[in-house]
Design an enzyme around this catalytic site. Structure first.
Site, PDB file in Angstrom:
ATOM      1  N   CYS A  66       0.847  -1.219  -0.041  1.00 30.57           N
ATOM      2  CA  CYS A  66       0.176  -0.088  -0.033  1.00 30.57           C
ATOM      3  C   CYS A  66       0.798   1.251   0.038  1.00 30.57           C
ATOM      4  O   CYS A  66       0.545   2.265  -0.756  1.00 30.57           O
ATOM      5  CB  CYS A  66      -0.963   0.231   1.205  1.00 30.57           C
ATOM      6  SG  CYS A  66      -0.092  -0.136   2.889  1.00 30.57           S
ATOM      7  N   HIS A  97      -1.989   0.243   7.301  1.00 28.09           N
ATOM      8  CA  HIS A  97      -2.140   0.522   5.717  1.00 28.09           C
ATOM      9  C   HIS A  97      -2.414   2.048   5.488  1.00 28.09           C
ATOM     10  O   HIS A  97      -2.447   2.916   6.493  1.00 28.09           O
ATOM     11  CB  HIS A  97      -3.815   0.018   5.580  1.00 28.09           C
ATOM     12  CG  HIS A  97      -4.047   0.003   4.169  1.00 28.09           C
ATOM     13  ND1 HIS A  97      -3.413  -0.678   3.458  1.00 28.09           N
ATOM     14  CD2 HIS A  97      -5.251   0.291   3.380  1.00 28.09           C
ATOM     15  CE1 HIS A  97      -4.149  -0.733   2.067  1.00 28.09           C
ATOM     16  NE2 HIS A  97      -5.079   0.032   1.998  1.00 28.09           N
TER      17      HIS A  97
END
Length: 133
Positions: A23, A73
């Site tokens: 990510c 994330h």
């Protein structure tokens, strides 16, 4: 000062980027944000009506991005409603998400913060996201 990628919405269905499709690699590919270890926790995302589309957001623990292989994330903010937030992101091992795409992250209803201040299911918990500064 937040980092903003104005063309975040246009990333829908593009190829994943980076050597490992992490990510953070998506964010670093499109905007100069430096190494994730240098990121600072800014304002909370969920409920914040003053966030520009394309703002870089991430999960933090004690003000720092954890930078683990899983459980944290980073993404581009797209919008929100009373139930959660919309982001543009990529997931390295998710076969159901083979390309960069929009995703809805819900606010958890069973309590979202542990007694040590960490968030339950950080990557999938709208309340766990903060603006990257």
């Amino acid at each position: 000062m937040p980092y903003v990628y104005a063309n975040a919405k246009a990333l829908q269905d593009t190829e994943k980027v980076g050597n490992h499709h992490q990510c953070v690699e998506l964010i670093q590919h499109y905007i100069r944000v430096g190494q994730a270890s240098t990121w600072q926790q800014g304002a909370a995302v969920f409920g914040n009506k003053n966030i520009e589309v394309g703002t870089v957001i991430a999960t933090f623990v004690n003000g720092r991005y954890p930078n683990h292989n899983s459980g944290n994330h980073a993404a581009f903010f797209l919008g929100q409603d009373t139930g959660g937030i919309w982001v543009m992101d990529q997931w390295k091992d998710d076969i159901a998400k083979p390309r960069v795409s929009k995703r809805y992250i819900r606010k958890l209803h069973n309590g979202s913060v542990r007694s040590d201040g960490t968030y339950i299911r950080m990557s999938n918990n709208a309340e766990a996201y903060f603006i990257v500064e």
